[in-house]
Design a protein around this motif. Sequence first.
Motif, PDB file in Angstrom:
ATOM      1  N   ILE A 174       0.841  -1.202   0.000  1.00  0.00           N
ATOM      2  CA  ILE A 174       0.000   0.000   0.000  1.00  0.00           C
ATOM      3  C   ILE A 174       0.877   1.253   0.000  1.00  0.00           C
ATOM      4  O   ILE A 174       0.662   2.197  -0.770  1.00  0.00           O
ATOM      5  CB  ILE A 174      -0.931   0.009   1.226  1.00  0.00           C
ATOM      6  N   ALA A 175       1.903   1.291   0.865  1.00  0.00           N
ATOM      7  CA  ALA A 175       2.806   2.435   0.921  1.00  0.00           C
ATOM      8  C   ALA A 175       3.614   2.561  -0.366  1.00  0.00           C
ATOM      9  O   ALA A 175       3.866   3.680  -0.854  1.00  0.00           O
ATOM     10  CB  ALA A 175       3.734   2.307   2.128  1.00  0.00           C
ATOM     11  N   PHE A 176       4.031   1.443  -0.920  1.00  0.00           N
ATOM     12  CA  PHE A 176       4.792   1.431  -2.168  1.00  0.00           C
ATOM     13  C   PHE A 176       3.986   2.070  -3.298  1.00  0.00           C
ATOM     14  O   PHE A 176       4.489   2.930  -4.043  1.00  0.00           O
ATOM     15  CB  PHE A 176       5.148  -0.017  -2.494  1.00  0.00           C
ATOM     16  N   LEU A 177       2.725   1.691  -3.444  1.00  0.00           N
ATOM     17  CA  LEU A 177       1.889   2.246  -4.500  1.00  0.00           C
ATOM     18  C   LEU A 177       1.602   3.725  -4.274  1.00  0.00           C
ATOM     19  O   LEU A 177       1.489   4.500  -5.234  1.00  0.00           O
ATOM     20  CB  LEU A 177       0.582   1.456  -4.606  1.00  0.00           C
ATOM     21  N   SER A 178       1.492   4.125  -3.020  1.00  0.00           N
ATOM     22  CA  SER A 178       1.312   5.544  -2.719  1.00  0.00           C
ATOM     23  C   SER A 178       2.516   6.347  -3.205  1.00  0.00           C
ATOM     24  O   SER A 178       2.383   7.432  -3.788  1.00  0.00           O
ATOM     25  CB  SER A 178       1.111   5.729  -1.213  1.00  0.00           C
ATOM     26  N   TRP A 179       3.709   5.817  -2.970  1.00  0.00           N
ATOM     27  CA  TRP A 179       4.934   6.484  -3.425  1.00  0.00           C
ATOM     28  C   TRP A 179       4.988   6.540  -4.949  1.00  0.00           C
ATOM     29  O   TRP A 179       5.231   7.599  -5.545  1.00  0.00           O
ATOM     30  CB  TRP A 179       6.149   5.748  -2.866  1.00  0.00           C
TER      31      TRP A 179
END
Length: 387
Positions: A325-330
Amino acid sequence: MSHTIQLPDADGSLNTHRMSEPIPRLTESTPPESRVAYAAAHVVGDPCGTNAPGSPAEVDWESTMAFRRHLWSHGLGVAEAMDTAQRGMGLDWAATRELIHRSAAEAAEVGGRVAAGVGTDHLPADVTDPDEITAGYAEQLEVTQQAGARVILMASRQLAAGARDAADYHKVYDRLLSEVQHPAILHWLGPAFDPALEGYWGSTDIAAATETLLEILHAHAHRIEGVKVSLLDLEHEIQLRSRLPEGVRLYTGDDFNYPRLIKGEGGSHSDALLGVFAAIAPAASAALRALDNGDETTFDEVLVPTVPLARHLFSTPTYYYKTGIAFLSWLSGHQPGFTMVGGLQSGRSIPHLAETFRLADRAGLFPDPELAATRMRQLLDVAGVPR
């Protein structure tokens, strides 16, 4: 823009991926009407903070709040301080308390909906007495209600470990539900998401546990808005929602089967409280608005292509889905770096993240594919993946 990128597969080989065009989505902050939908949001780690495993959480508050404004801009509610925000996996109570206050204040400012997790994760792990567990819940309940957020009564690791039988669950929830100022959402998080919650509701037998949950729901229906169920069991969820008290919603937390559960069948449907909605907010919003118009075909066309990504994000070990989830946000430009509290950015391998990239791109989820590809190349360079 280079329209291709070399990505590693699980066996270490490199393959060419051709970038897709983004699918434009309208931004509409008014919530959908046909379903209630919350996205469980992550937190962004401060890149200059320690944020090592076991260290106090240091949060990039500006980026964390900006991501919540992104979710509200698409009409989704924010499920705050849940397992997606690394409760029990790096986000300590001091940071959680500040997160709830900040998010509730932001919600009030923009007119967004927010419900926050109330738990017992600030208590020592060896607390097993139901009265002490109830007092721990009550402390977090007071903080959350004073902040102005709606309440999600999260599953408690201490209660799972210490409860002798179903009666202890009744005792704790009877007292907690007598103290909520507004109807609360209960939370059934399965062991795939948190192994410490095995046997919640007093039994490892799902049928027996379900009966205890239903007894609590029926006894306190006027104080319960709904129950969030994350068991990744399609048929169980369909059966459970048919037995809920009138007016009590079932919020699906099934990140594998959410299109079918939200669309529903036979006049019954689930509402949504999903971690994957944080990763696919524009698509989720568009699909729900199609349902508002009775357009199930468009709903399927928009939401079903996101399922392969969701199943990959939540693959075993499921509790590391937060990393994706954090990866895709970045990659999508919602935060400046790929830093998580507790160092959880290391929770998934480079091949796993590469596949996350592929699946998100195939679903047309990157608002700026060039930016996403540039950041993916940067990660591969740092990891030492040859071009």
